[in-house]
Design a protein around this motif. Structure first.
Motif, PDB file in Angstrom:
ATOM      1  N   SER A   1       5.858   0.902  -8.200  1.00 17.00           N
ATOM      2  CA  SER A   1       4.748   0.139  -7.643  1.00 17.00           C
ATOM      3  C   SER A   1       4.450  -1.104  -8.457  1.00 17.00           C
ATOM      4  N   SER A  36      11.836  10.193   2.775  1.00 16.60           N
ATOM      5  CA  SER A  36      10.693  10.101   1.877  1.00 16.60           C
ATOM      6  C   SER A  36      11.193   9.647   0.514  1.00 16.60           C
ATOM      7  N   ALA A  63       2.286   1.743  -3.435  1.00 14.90           N
ATOM      8  CA  ALA A  63       1.256   2.244  -4.346  1.00 14.90           C
ATOM      9  C   ALA A  63       1.024   3.733  -4.141  1.00 14.90           C
ATOM     10  N   GLN A  64       1.193   4.182  -2.898  1.00 13.02           N
ATOM     11  CA  GLN A  64       1.016   5.604  -2.591  1.00 13.02           C
ATOM     12  C   GLN A  64       2.279   6.411  -2.871  1.00 13.02           C
ATOM     13  N   GLY A  65       3.362   5.701  -3.248  1.00 13.88           N
ATOM     14  CA  GLY A  65       4.599   6.367  -3.601  1.00 13.88           C
ATOM     15  C   GLY A  65       5.310   7.004  -2.440  1.00 13.88           C
ATOM     16  N   LYS A  66       5.249   6.374  -1.278  1.00 13.69           N
ATOM     17  CA  LYS A  66       5.910   6.959  -0.117  1.00 13.69           C
ATOM     18  C   LYS A  66       6.605   5.891   0.692  1.00 13.69           C
ATOM     19  N   THR A  98      10.312   7.692  -3.127  1.00 19.63           N
ATOM     20  CA  THR A  98       9.309   7.184  -4.042  1.00 19.63           C
ATOM     21  C   THR A  98       9.867   5.951  -4.742  1.00 19.63           C
ATOM     22  N   LYS A 126       0.834  -1.202   0.000  1.00 17.11           N
ATOM     23  CA  LYS A 126       0.000   0.000   0.000  1.00 17.11           C
ATOM     24  C   LYS A 126       0.866   1.249   0.000  1.00 17.11           C
ATOM     25  N   GLU A 127       1.947   1.219   0.777  1.00 14.95           N
ATOM     26  CA  GLU A 127       2.864   2.363   0.822  1.00 14.95           C
ATOM     27  C   GLU A 127       3.508   2.592  -0.535  1.00 14.95           C
TER      28      GLU A 127
END
Length: 225
Positions: free
Chosen positions: A190, A185, A174-177, A187, A171-172
């Motif tokens: 995904s 931070s 997919a959220q790019g974080k 990226t 999930k992280e």
């Protein structure tokens, strides 16, 4: 690529030291490649790893006791050295707490004693952190990573931690974080990594390859497909 470590016994201490060093390389910008290991690490699962001592037993003594069981024929010199390195081991514990205080962790401890008693008692398996999952396995220190079949409660508990962590990390991604470490931070791609648990039939997308989490008579096996 996101990383989830799962290690038993003294292997957990090796992973902690590797991440401590990697965080130093990253923060000091000494070696971006080695520093990326820390930044890419999403979760860690510790199985029977001695993280702390008690008022009755020093951490050095606990680690030395574990070495007697984990290593084949450890030398007397090594055991004596481990017993004496209390300050170093305590600094090691505090250093890892400093770089992992927001990282989701899991620690698993043994429920049953060996002939010598509990090797890594629950208090020793306890680890500092704000997001730590805890569980136990109805086996002794030597057998806690050995499973007869996918229905084994130990297999289900460990694979459950790994699967949950994988889904969360997915999930992280997919959220790019990614937020390992102070202010980090990063990226990341995904593209999916499929991790399957033969115990539950569930899967989670993670990165660019497909791997299968399965069991054997002695341990987990991760196989690229």
């Amino acid at each position: 690529r996101p990383i989830i470590f799962a290690r038993h016994s003294l292997g957990g201490l090796v992973i902690k030291e590797a991440l401590i060093r990697s965080s130093g390389y990253h923060n000091n910008k000494q070696d971006l490649a080695l520093g990326s290991v820390y930044i890419s690490t999403r979760r860690v699962v510790f199985l029977g790893t001695p993280h702390r001592g008690s008022s009755k037993t020093a951490l050095g003594q606990l680690v030395a006791n574990v070495a007697k069981f984990a290593l084949q024929r450890p030398t007397g010199k090594l055991i004596k050295l481990l017993e004496q390195e209390l300050d170093i081991l305590e600094r090691h514990r505090r250093s890892f707490a400093g770089i992992s205080n927001t990282m989701p962790l899991a620690r698993v401890s043994e429920e049953l004693p060996t002939v010598a008693g509990l090797i890594v008692p629950e208090y020793s398996a306890s680890i500092d952190g704000f997001n730590v999952k805890t569980s136990t396995i109805p086996a002794n220190y030597m057998d806690m990573c050995k499973f007869d079949n996918p229905g084994d409660i130990g297999y289900r508990r460990i694979s459950g931690h790994i699967l949950t962590f994988t889904q969360q990390a997915t999930k992280e991604v997919a959220q790019g974080k990614h937020t390992t470490g102070p202010g980090a931070s990063v990226t990341q791609a995904s593209t999916p990594y499929l991790v399957t648990s033969s115990e539950s039939g569930q899967s989670a997308k993670f990165s660019t390859h497909v791997i299968s989490l399965s069991h054997s008579g002695d341990s987990f096996e991760v196989e690229e497909v």
